[in-house]
Design a protein around this motif. Structure first.
Motif, PDB file in Angstrom:
ATOM      1  N   ALA A   1      45.029  35.041  27.136  1.00 26.03           N
ATOM      2  CA  ALA A   1      44.312  36.062  27.899  1.00 26.03           C
ATOM      3  C   ALA A   1      43.083  35.464  28.556  1.00 26.03           C
ATOM      4  O   ALA A   1      42.438  34.565  28.004  1.00 26.03           O
ATOM      5  N   VAL A   2      42.760  35.992  29.739  1.00 24.30           N
ATOM      6  CA  VAL A   2      41.549  35.604  30.463  1.00 24.30           C
ATOM      7  C   VAL A   2      40.689  36.845  30.650  1.00 24.30           C
ATOM      8  O   VAL A   2      41.196  37.913  31.018  1.00 24.30           O
ATOM      9  N   ILE A   3      39.393  36.705  30.385  1.00 23.89           N
ATOM     10  CA  ILE A   3      38.444  37.793  30.600  1.00 23.89           C
ATOM     11  C   ILE A   3      37.484  37.370  31.700  1.00 23.89           C
ATOM     12  O   ILE A   3      36.779  36.366  31.571  1.00 23.89           O
ATOM     13  N   ALA A   4      37.472  38.133  32.802  1.00 24.35           N
ATOM     14  CA  ALA A   4      36.611  37.837  33.950  1.00 24.35           C
ATOM     15  C   ALA A   4      35.430  38.797  33.946  1.00 24.35           C
ATOM     16  O   ALA A   4      35.603  40.006  34.127  1.00 24.35           O
ATOM     17  N   LEU A   5      34.237  38.252  33.724  1.00 22.29           N
ATOM     18  CA  LEU A   5      33.023  39.058  33.646  1.00 22.29           C
ATOM     19  C   LEU A   5      32.302  39.011  34.989  1.00 22.29           C
ATOM     20  O   LEU A   5      31.589  38.058  35.290  1.00 22.29           O
ATOM     21  N   ARG A   6      32.538  40.036  35.802  1.00 27.79           N
ATOM     22  CA  ARG A   6      31.953  40.188  37.142  1.00 27.79           C
ATOM     23  C   ARG A   6      31.871  38.887  37.926  1.00 27.79           C
ATOM     24  O   ARG A   6      30.814  38.497  38.455  1.00 27.79           O
TER      25      ARG A   6
ATOM     26  N   ALA B   1      34.500  42.141  39.013  1.00 27.59           N
ATOM     27  CA  ALA B   1      35.649  41.231  39.003  1.00 27.59           C
ATOM     28  C   ALA B   1      36.893  41.934  39.537  1.00 27.59           C
ATOM     29  O   ALA B   1      37.862  41.281  39.930  1.00 27.59           O
ATOM     30  N   ALA B   2      36.848  43.266  39.576  1.00 32.01           N
ATOM     31  CA  ALA B   2      37.952  44.030  40.156  1.00 32.01           C
ATOM     32  C   ALA B   2      38.153  43.683  41.626  1.00 32.01           C
ATOM     33  O   ALA B   2      39.284  43.716  42.133  1.00 32.01           O
ATOM     34  N   GLU B   3      37.068  43.347  42.320  1.00 31.20           N
ATOM     35  CA  GLU B   3      37.151  43.093  43.758  1.00 31.20           C
ATOM     36  C   GLU B   3      38.052  41.897  44.060  1.00 31.20           C
ATOM     37  O   GLU B   3      38.965  41.982  44.884  1.00 31.20           O
ATOM     38  N   TRP B   4      37.794  40.771  43.403  1.00 31.80           N
ATOM     39  CA  TRP B   4      38.639  39.588  43.618  1.00 31.80           C
ATOM     40  C   TRP B   4      40.069  39.866  43.167  1.00 31.80           C
ATOM     41  O   TRP B   4      41.036  39.533  43.864  1.00 31.80           O
ATOM     42  N   THR B   5      40.203  40.492  42.021  1.00 30.76           N
ATOM     43  CA  THR B   5      41.525  40.717  41.434  1.00 30.76           C
ATOM     44  C   THR B   5      42.412  41.572  42.332  1.00 30.76           C
ATOM     45  O   THR B   5      43.603  41.291  42.499  1.00 30.76           O
TER      46      THR B   5
ATOM     47  N   ASP C   1      42.903  48.908  45.565  1.00 29.77           N
ATOM     48  CA  ASP C   1      41.784  48.244  46.229  1.00 29.77           C
ATOM     49  C   ASP C   1      40.496  48.430  45.442  1.00 29.77           C
ATOM     50  O   ASP C   1      40.275  49.472  44.814  1.00 29.77           O
ATOM     51  N   GLY C   2      39.643  47.397  45.506  1.00 34.17           N
ATOM     52  CA  GLY C   2      38.298  47.515  44.978  1.00 34.17           C
ATOM     53  C   GLY C   2      37.395  48.144  46.023  1.00 34.17           C
ATOM     54  O   GLY C   2      37.817  48.419  47.145  1.00 34.17           O
ATOM     55  N   GLY C   3      36.121  48.359  45.654  1.00 32.29           N
ATOM     56  CA  GLY C   3      35.226  49.029  46.588  1.00 32.29           C
ATOM     57  C   GLY C   3      33.817  48.502  46.541  1.00 32.29           C
ATOM     58  O   GLY C   3      33.521  47.427  47.038  1.00 32.29           O
TER      59      GLY C   3
ATOM     60  N   TYR D   1      50.207  40.807  32.966  1.00 34.85           N
ATOM     61  CA  TYR D   1      49.618  42.147  33.014  1.00 34.85           C
ATOM     62  C   TYR D   1      48.156  42.029  33.422  1.00 34.85           C
ATOM     63  O   TYR D   1      47.419  41.167  32.927  1.00 34.85           O
ATOM     64  N   THR D   2      47.749  42.919  34.337  1.00 40.01           N
ATOM     65  CA  THR D   2      46.364  42.969  34.793  1.00 40.01           C
ATOM     66  C   THR D   2      45.739  44.274  34.338  1.00 40.01           C
ATOM     67  O   THR D   2      46.285  45.352  34.590  1.00 40.01           O
ATOM     68  N   LEU D   3      44.592  44.170  33.677  1.00 41.55           N
ATOM     69  CA  LEU D   3      43.875  45.338  33.167  1.00 41.55           C
ATOM     70  C   LEU D   3      42.493  45.363  33.808  1.00 41.55           C
ATOM     71  O   LEU D   3      41.646  44.512  33.522  1.00 41.55           O
ATOM     72  N   ILE D   4      42.283  46.322  34.693  1.00 39.32           N
ATOM     73  CA  ILE D   4      41.021  46.452  35.418  1.00 39.32           C
ATOM     74  C   ILE D   4      40.158  47.506  34.737  1.00 39.32           C
ATOM     75  O   ILE D   4      40.499  48.691  34.736  1.00 39.32           O
ATOM     76  N   ASN D   5      39.051  47.075  34.144  1.00 37.33           N
ATOM     77  CA  ASN D   5      38.049  48.029  33.658  1.00 37.33           C
ATOM     78  C   ASN D   5      36.880  47.930  34.628  1.00 37.33           C
ATOM     79  O   ASN D   5      36.122  46.960  34.602  1.00 37.33           O
TER      80      ASN D   5
END
Length: 240
Positions: free
Chosen positions: A64-69, A92-96, A106-108, A179-183
């Motif tokens: 697993a990878v965790i991307a922190l902003r 980090a949702a924006e890049w993902t 889409d991110g915002g 699997y991608t999990l966007i929080n």
């Protein structure tokens, strides 16, 4: 014979415990050390790569990878498509979503939603066990205070949690074999190394890990194998 049974039971317990642990890569710019310490204390193997996204070589053997902003890279995208789990925090949702295009959404932009905003897990989120050990809704002070907005959520993407106004806050879905999990919340802000609602959510999210870097039999299979060994040993003992 009793000693042999004890050895078998101990081995089964060890395999079961290790099967729940993940090998995790953390990168980004928000509470990296605290997130790493918290996950390590909870039985995971974690490497903090600082602000830079890990390379393909560094991701070898990772679950697993965790991307922190922070933005990922081609190696992170390919890791997910090949079967890995990606968990994001806030921007980090924006890049993902908008660069790697790992989900049909889409991110915002940043949005202040207020400290301690309640987060309600949907039926889909509960089905993934993201709510284990949490009230529903849950809130977490400064870690549910800001959101990176989400829009155009399309087919193949599940809304896993919302904030007031029925606004999607956590989404997820299949990305290739992974699997991608966007929080989209700022869940790592001032992240505590002790227990917190966001920490519990993160541990639940890591249960979505789908494969081991070095595949081992599932715990149930191991138990059946060990029972078989016990039976063979008992049969041989009776023949003597």
């Amino acid at each position: 014979m009793k000693k042999f049974y004890s050895v078998i039971l101990s081995a089964a317990m060890c395999f079961s415990m290790s099967a729940n642990a993940a090998i995790i890569a953390v990168f980004g710019n928000n509470s990296n050390l605290s997130v790493t310490s918290f996950l390590t204390a909870n039985g995971h193997t974690v490497t903090n790569f600082g602000s830079a996204a890990p390379t393909a070589a560094q991701l070898a053997g990772v679950n697993a990878v965790i991307a922190l902003r922070a933005d990922g890279n081609d190696a992170v995208r390919d890791f997910v498509l090949a079967g890995g789990l990606l968990i994001t925090e806030w921007s980090a949702a924006e890049w993902t979503l908008d660069i790697a295009n790992l989900l049909n959404a889409d991110g915002g932009t940043n949005s202040f939603i207020g400290s301690n905003t309640p987060v309600t897990l949907t039926a889909a989120g509960l089905a993934l066990n993201l709510g284990m050990g949490l009230p529903n809704p849950y809130s977490d002070g400064p870690r549910t205070e800001f959101q990176w907005t989400l829009s155009n959520i399309g087919a193949g993407v599940d809304i896993l949690a919302t904030i007031p106004g029925n606004t999607p806050a956590i989404i997820g879905g299949q990305s290739g074999s992974g699997y991608t999990l966007i929080n989209s919340l700022d869940w790592a802000d001032s992240f505590p190394e002790s227990a917190s609602a966001s920490g519990t959510w993160l541990l639940n999210a890591l249960n979505l890990v789908r494969s081991e870097p070095n595949p081992v039999p599932a715990p149930a299979t191991l138990v059946l194998l060990l029972i078989g060994l016990v039976g063979i040993t008992a049969a041989r003992s009776n023949k003597k």
